[in-house]
Design a protein around this motif. Structure first.
Motif, PDB file in Angstrom:
ATOM      1  N   LYS A   9       0.834  -1.204   0.000  1.00  0.00           N
ATOM      2  CA  LYS A   9       0.000   0.000   0.000  1.00  0.00           C
ATOM      3  C   LYS A   9       0.872   1.258   0.000  1.00  0.00           C
ATOM      4  O   LYS A   9       0.527   2.266  -0.608  1.00  0.00           O
ATOM      5  CB  LYS A   9      -0.917   0.011   1.223  1.00  0.00           C
ATOM      6  CG  LYS A   9      -2.008  -1.046   1.195  1.00  0.00           C
ATOM      7  CD  LYS A   9      -2.884  -0.955   2.442  1.00  0.00           C
ATOM      8  CE  LYS A   9      -4.010  -1.996   2.395  1.00  0.00           C
ATOM      9  NZ  LYS A   9      -4.854  -1.916   3.618  1.00  0.00           N
TER      10      LYS A   9
ATOM     11  N   ASN B 272       4.080   6.883  -2.450  1.00  0.00           N
ATOM     12  CA  ASN B 272       2.714   6.722  -2.929  1.00  0.00           C
ATOM     13  C   ASN B 272       1.960   5.823  -1.954  1.00  0.00           C
ATOM     14  O   ASN B 272       2.474   4.790  -1.501  1.00  0.00           O
ATOM     15  CB  ASN B 272       2.701   6.104  -4.329  1.00  0.00           C
ATOM     16  CG  ASN B 272       1.318   6.122  -4.952  1.00  0.00           C
ATOM     17  OD1 ASN B 272       0.874   7.144  -5.455  1.00  0.00           O
ATOM     18  ND2 ASN B 272       0.627   4.981  -4.914  1.00  0.00           N
ATOM     19  N   TRP B 273       0.764   6.235  -1.609  1.00  0.00           N
ATOM     20  CA  TRP B 273      -0.095   5.455  -0.726  1.00  0.00           C
ATOM     21  C   TRP B 273      -1.361   5.107  -1.495  1.00  0.00           C
ATOM     22  O   TRP B 273      -2.029   5.990  -2.030  1.00  0.00           O
ATOM     23  CB  TRP B 273      -0.431   6.240   0.533  1.00  0.00           C
ATOM     24  CG  TRP B 273      -1.436   5.559   1.418  1.00  0.00           C
ATOM     25  CD1 TRP B 273      -2.780   5.760   1.443  1.00  0.00           C
ATOM     26  CD2 TRP B 273      -1.166   4.552   2.404  1.00  0.00           C
ATOM     27  NE1 TRP B 273      -3.375   4.951   2.378  1.00  0.00           N
ATOM     28  CE2 TRP B 273      -2.410   4.194   2.992  1.00  0.00           C
ATOM     29  CE3 TRP B 273      -0.005   3.916   2.845  1.00  0.00           C
ATOM     30  CZ2 TRP B 273      -2.510   3.233   3.997  1.00  0.00           C
ATOM     31  CZ3 TRP B 273      -0.104   2.960   3.841  1.00  0.00           C
ATOM     32  CH2 TRP B 273      -1.339   2.634   4.416  1.00  0.00           C
ATOM     33  N   ARG B 274      -1.675   3.835  -1.552  1.00  0.00           N
ATOM     34  CA  ARG B 274      -2.860   3.363  -2.271  1.00  0.00           C
ATOM     35  C   ARG B 274      -3.634   2.416  -1.361  1.00  0.00           C
ATOM     36  O   ARG B 274      -3.068   1.429  -0.858  1.00  0.00           O
ATOM     37  CB  ARG B 274      -2.443   2.650  -3.553  1.00  0.00           C
ATOM     38  CG  ARG B 274      -3.607   2.240  -4.449  1.00  0.00           C
ATOM     39  CD  ARG B 274      -3.112   1.374  -5.594  1.00  0.00           C
ATOM     40  NE  ARG B 274      -2.070   2.051  -6.341  1.00  0.00           N
ATOM     41  CZ  ARG B 274      -2.310   2.862  -7.360  1.00  0.00           C
ATOM     42  NH1 ARG B 274      -3.557   3.114  -7.720  1.00  0.00           N
ATOM     43  NH2 ARG B 274      -1.301   3.421  -8.009  1.00  0.00           N
ATOM     44  N   SER B 275      -4.929   2.725  -1.134  1.00  0.00           N
ATOM     45  CA  SER B 275      -5.723   1.896  -0.232  1.00  0.00           C
ATOM     46  C   SER B 275      -7.209   2.077  -0.542  1.00  0.00           C
ATOM     47  O   SER B 275      -7.579   2.750  -1.507  1.00  0.00           O
ATOM     48  CB  SER B 275      -5.426   2.265   1.226  1.00  0.00           C
ATOM     49  OG  SER B 275      -6.071   1.368   2.116  1.00  0.00           O
ATOM     50  N   ASN B 276      -8.025   1.476   0.287  1.00  0.00           N
ATOM     51  CA  ASN B 276      -9.469   1.604   0.114  1.00  0.00           C
ATOM     52  C   ASN B 276     -10.173   1.448   1.459  1.00  0.00           C
ATOM     53  O   ASN B 276      -9.645   0.827   2.394  1.00  0.00           O
ATOM     54  CB  ASN B 276      -9.989   0.557  -0.873  1.00  0.00           C
ATOM     55  CG  ASN B 276      -9.901  -0.851  -0.314  1.00  0.00           C
ATOM     56  OD1 ASN B 276      -8.813  -1.434  -0.267  1.00  0.00           O
ATOM     57  ND2 ASN B 276     -11.023  -1.403   0.127  1.00  0.00           N
TER      58      ASN B 276
ATOM     59  N   ASN C 292     -12.045   3.878  -2.961  1.00  0.00           N
ATOM     60  CA  ASN C 292     -10.640   3.644  -3.294  1.00  0.00           C
ATOM     61  C   ASN C 292      -9.930   4.977  -3.500  1.00  0.00           C
ATOM     62  O   ASN C 292     -10.504   5.907  -4.090  1.00  0.00           O
ATOM     63  CB  ASN C 292     -10.539   2.823  -4.580  1.00  0.00           C
ATOM     64  CG  ASN C 292     -11.219   1.483  -4.469  1.00  0.00           C
ATOM     65  OD1 ASN C 292     -10.704   0.563  -3.839  1.00  0.00           O
ATOM     66  ND2 ASN C 292     -12.395   1.356  -5.089  1.00  0.00           N
ATOM     67  N   TYR C 293      -8.703   5.046  -3.035  1.00  0.00           N
ATOM     68  CA  TYR C 293      -7.982   6.317  -3.177  1.00  0.00           C
ATOM     69  C   TYR C 293      -6.481   6.060  -3.251  1.00  0.00           C
ATOM     70  O   TYR C 293      -5.973   5.013  -2.808  1.00  0.00           O
ATOM     71  CB  TYR C 293      -8.294   7.250  -2.008  1.00  0.00           C
ATOM     72  CG  TYR C 293      -7.777   6.772  -0.667  1.00  0.00           C
ATOM     73  CD1 TYR C 293      -6.553   7.223  -0.179  1.00  0.00           C
ATOM     74  CD2 TYR C 293      -8.499   5.854   0.104  1.00  0.00           C
ATOM     75  CE1 TYR C 293      -6.069   6.793   1.047  1.00  0.00           C
ATOM     76  CE2 TYR C 293      -8.021   5.414   1.319  1.00  0.00           C
ATOM     77  CZ  TYR C 293      -6.807   5.882   1.800  1.00  0.00           C
ATOM     78  OH  TYR C 293      -6.324   5.439   3.013  1.00  0.00           O
ATOM     79  N   SER C 294      -5.775   7.041  -3.801  1.00  0.00           N
ATOM     80  CA  SER C 294      -4.309   6.994  -3.845  1.00  0.00           C
ATOM     81  C   SER C 294      -3.775   8.415  -3.760  1.00  0.00           C
ATOM     82  O   SER C 294      -4.396   9.357  -4.260  1.00  0.00           O
ATOM     83  CB  SER C 294      -3.814   6.314  -5.120  1.00  0.00           C
ATOM     84  OG  SER C 294      -4.117   7.105  -6.254  1.00  0.00           O
TER      85      SER C 294
END
Length: 328
Positions: free
Chosen positions: A14, A61-65, A70-72
């Motif tokens: 993530k 970069n942070w990518r999660s939900n 969902n967002y980044s």
């Protein structure tokens, strides 16, 4: 050149992070090395100069939900320090007859550092002018006050010092995106944390030299406006704003934060468009060059080339658009 870097992934990928440090030294740069005028030839070019660049770069970069949301978020930033380490023949001064405006190449400083007189304020009274180092015969209240660097009681070319660094520092960018059910959106930011920009020409001379007038110049010195941001207006042959060369009063921080792109959309569920022969349909609202925050706002575009800042640039236009994309 030496480099050191690291790449990291955490929390089931993530979070991703990368960082880099570097030190680069370039030697044998082609320069004109001065020779005695007795030789009768112009200065020959030789592979004799040396420049060092040190800096760092980092990005994450942070990518999660969160359930169906969902967002980044991505962010990168870098900084570079440039300095001359060898310059046989000594200082090389550009008087400012062309780009870049008055500058110097000197060991220990960045290439083409801004070179000029240090301004320390604006004269308020005739007595203050008389008690100060002599500038010129027409110096009066409302004119810029220059620092006598060598203490000889007069302001001239010998009082010039390095007053700015043209190289941008802390350049950064950030992109954000998110989606929820059939909605989606994204934004792109970019900016610079610090950059010295010398504004010149009609941008500071107002109606006394050129035939147009920036509204920011309305805050000029008058007896009833002693705390003005700009010196008094004088006839073109009398002004002391640029004498001699450039001065630090017109070296401004070109930092900025800009929302470059904005986009929000809605995708129609496929069950609602299947009968129309469409495989996909998305409506969107978007903007380019949405807004910029900068101390130079209203004077110069923040992305301006710092080597030529006489106002010959057109600000980027803001564009809004509404549209649809269809798939068959």
């Amino acid at each position: 050149q030496t480099n050191g870097g690291v790449d990291v992934e955490l929390f089931d990928s993530k979070l991703t992070f990368t960082g880099d440090l570097y030190n680069k030294r370039t030697t044998g740069i082609l320069i004109a090395v001065p020779v005695s005028t007795l030789i009768g030839y112009s200065a020959p070019t030789q592979n004799a100069g040396a420049v060092q660049n040190t800096g760092w770069e980092t990005a994450f970069n942070w990518r999660s939900n969160v359930r169906t949301f969902n967002y980044s978020i991505g962010f990168n930033i870098a900084n570079n320090k440039n300095r001359i380490t060898s310059l046989p023949g000594g200082d090389q001064i550009n008087p400012g007859n062309g780009a870049p405006s008055p500058s110097i190449r000197r060991v220990g400083y960045p290439i083409d550092a801004i070179f000029g007189i240090e301004a320390v304020g604006i004269f308020q009274t005739p007595e203050e002018v008389a008690a100060w180092a002599k500038q010129n015969a027409k110096t009066a209240p409302g004119d810029l006050k220059y620092k006598d660097q060598n203490g000889d009681g007069k302001i001239d070319a010998l009082d010039r010092v390095v007053i700015g660094d043209r190289f941008p520092h802390y350049t950064w960018g950030s992109n954000m995106s998110a989606s929820w059910k059939n909605f989606d959106g994204s934004m792109l930011f970019q900016g610079v944390g610090k950059q010295d920009v010398f504004i010149d020409g009609a941008l500071i001379e107002g109606p006394t030299w050129e035939n147009f007038f920036g509204t920011y110049l309305l805050d000029y010195w008058r007896p009833d406006n002693p705390n003005a941001k700009w010196p008094r207006f004088t006839f073109r042959s009398d002004h002391n704003q640029n004498a001699p060369g450039s001065n630090s009063w017109y070296v401004r921080n070109g930092r900025y934060v800009s929302l470059k792109n904005f986009n929000i959309g809605y995708t129609i569920p496929s069950r609602l468009i299947a009968r129309g022969g469409l495989s996909s349909a998305r409506f969107y609202f978007a903007g380019n060059n949405v807004y910029t925050w900068s101390p130079l706002k209203g004077i110069l575009p923040p992305e301006v080339n710092p080597n030529s800042t006489r106002g010959t640039y057109y600000f980027q236009t803001r564009n809004w658009s509404i549209g649809t994309s269809l798939g068959f």
